[in-house]
Design a protein around this motif. Structure first.
Motif, short mmCIF file in Angstrom:
data_model
loop_
_atom_site.label_atom_id
_atom_site.label_comp_id
_atom_site.label_asym_id
_atom_site.label_seq_id
_atom_site.Cartn_x
_atom_site.Cartn_y
_atom_site.Cartn_z
N LEU A 226 42.74 43.41 48.60
CA LEU A 226 43.85 42.57 48.16
C LEU A 226 45.17 42.93 48.84
O LEU A 226 46.09 42.12 48.89
CB LEU A 226 44.02 42.66 46.64
CG LEU A 226 42.93 41.97 45.80
CD1 LEU A 226 43.16 42.23 44.32
CD2 LEU A 226 42.89 40.46 46.07
N PRO A 270 39.29 38.07 42.38
CA PRO A 270 39.62 38.55 43.73
C PRO A 270 38.63 38.10 44.79
O PRO A 270 38.99 37.89 45.94
CB PRO A 270 39.64 40.08 43.57
CG PRO A 270 38.85 40.36 42.35
CD PRO A 270 39.04 39.19 41.45
N VAL A 273 39.69 34.57 45.88
CA VAL A 273 40.92 34.53 46.67
C VAL A 273 40.70 35.16 48.05
O VAL A 273 41.26 34.70 49.06
CB VAL A 273 42.08 35.19 45.91
CG1 VAL A 273 42.00 36.71 45.95
CG2 VAL A 273 43.43 34.73 46.45
N CYS A 311 46.08 39.13 42.37
CA CYS A 311 45.61 38.00 43.18
C CYS A 311 46.71 37.00 43.49
O CYS A 311 46.56 36.19 44.42
CB CYS A 311 44.47 37.28 42.45
SG CYS A 311 42.95 38.23 42.30
#
Length: 355
Positions: A226, A270, A273, A311
């Motif tokens: 991330l 996550p 995304v 996110c």
């Protein structure tokens, strides 16, 4: 406060005005968006004239009109806008747009000045405003996201006000979810249209083995990836491929308790995304928003909020996640799972540049 810069020209001293984010006030009768500034900026760009920056944040208001959800843009800060320019440039702008006015001057140590925001304060304001303007699409949890034991409240239609418990899930030849209304009537949820019910509690009775959703290798890899969300070079293809593999492994799972669903969603959010599937992410994030009030376990709720913050870099999730986990930092011997969430939260703050 910053002093105005001075430039020496021959025997004269020219005072060079600083460029700042000045706070402008619109008349109290003005309730719309700052369309005048937008049109003036576009006109200047068209004719090659000096342009200015402005910030007039808005938010999306969702209303239900005649059974349909309608979205409208509304000003976030009532009658306030921000213009980045010098004072003289703004006074020049006011010749064509006289309705925009400075706030009254305030006294400084050396001179009076019009109120303004620092660049850093404006960055923070834009971050907060983005959290309201970039709202998730209106989304009603689909019937397949409910499981046996969940409770819903009918909000419209012939069963309005009734509370119902899901008793039969899709599968085994069943096309619809059947719910028990007032303990005596079974109704296919298909007959309750989307937008006519809300989730009020989740099933907490069933027990499941946690190992399938407690894979630290998967969780840690997704979390670490991330940090590339806001990197100029983007998310590495190896991490995108890993996210797609995670979705193929976990994407079709259905969990029957609130705790297990929270764990599953904290993996899928996550993964979506990172894989670049924004539509699926928005749908799941909206589902999470709709069930959050029904999640009783504080740690499960914190898990979802921290994940949503990581996110989206959304200031609303930032505030809620910090508020919910603040007391954990005072505990003498917090659980490992709490320490992990606190580390994640600290990572996101560092990656996104928030104190």
């Amino acid at each position: 406060m910053h002093e105005e810069k001075k430039q020496i020209c021959g025997n004269f001293t020219i005072r060079k005005q600083p460029i700042r984010w000045y706070v402008m006030l619109l008349p109290s009768s003005h309730r719309g968006l700052a369309t005048g500034l937008k049109e003036e900026r576009e006109r200047r760009m068209k004719y090659g004239e000096p342009v200015f920056d402005y910030f007039a944040p808005s938010y999306v208001e969702v209303k239900k009109i005649k059974g349909k959800f309608v979205k409208t843009d509304c000003p976030l800060l009532y009658n306030y806008v921000f213009i980045r320019a010098t004072v003289d440039e703004i006074f020049h702008l006011k010749r064509n747009l006289p309705q925009y006015n400075f706030l009254p001057k305030v006294k400084g140590e050396k001179e009076d000045y019009y109120p303004y925001l620092s660049d850093r304060a404006m960055e923070n304001l834009k971050w907060v405003a983005d959290s309201y303007s970039n709202v998730l699409p209106v989304y009603v949890p689909k019937s397949e996201t409910l499981v046996k034991g969940d409770r819903v409240r009918i909000t419209e239609g012939q069963f309005k006000g009734a509370e119902a418990t899901v008793v039969i899930q899709p599968g085994a030849g069943m096309k619809d979810i059947m719910v028990s209304v007032e303990n005596w009537m079974l109704v296919p949820l298909l007959h309750v249209k989307p937008g006519q019910y809300e989730v009020i509690s989740l099933n907490e009775d069933s027990k499941h083995v946690y190992s399938s959703l407690d894979n630290q290798r998967v969780i840690s890899r997704l979390h670490g990836a991330l940090k590339y969300l806001h990197h100029a070079e983007g998310i590495p293809e190896t991490d995108r491929q890993f996210a797609r593999e995670v979705l193929s492994q976990y994407g079709n799972l259905r969990m029957e308790t609130d705790v297990m669903r929270c764990k599953l969603y904290s993996i899928l959010l996550p993964a979506y995304v990172l894989a670049g599937d924004q539509e699926a992410f928005n749908a799941l994030a909206s589902t999470v928003e709709s069930i959050l009030p029904a999640v009783k376990a504080g740690q499960s709720k914190a898990l979802l909020l921290v994940t949503l913050y990581g996110c989206t870099d959304n200031s609303i999730y930032y505030a809620k996640a910090h508020q919910l986990t603040h007391s954990w930092r005072m505990e003498k011997n917090p659980k490992k799972s709490k320490l992990q969430l606190l580390r994640w939260l600290d990572d996101f703050d560092e990656w996104y540049g928030h104190e």
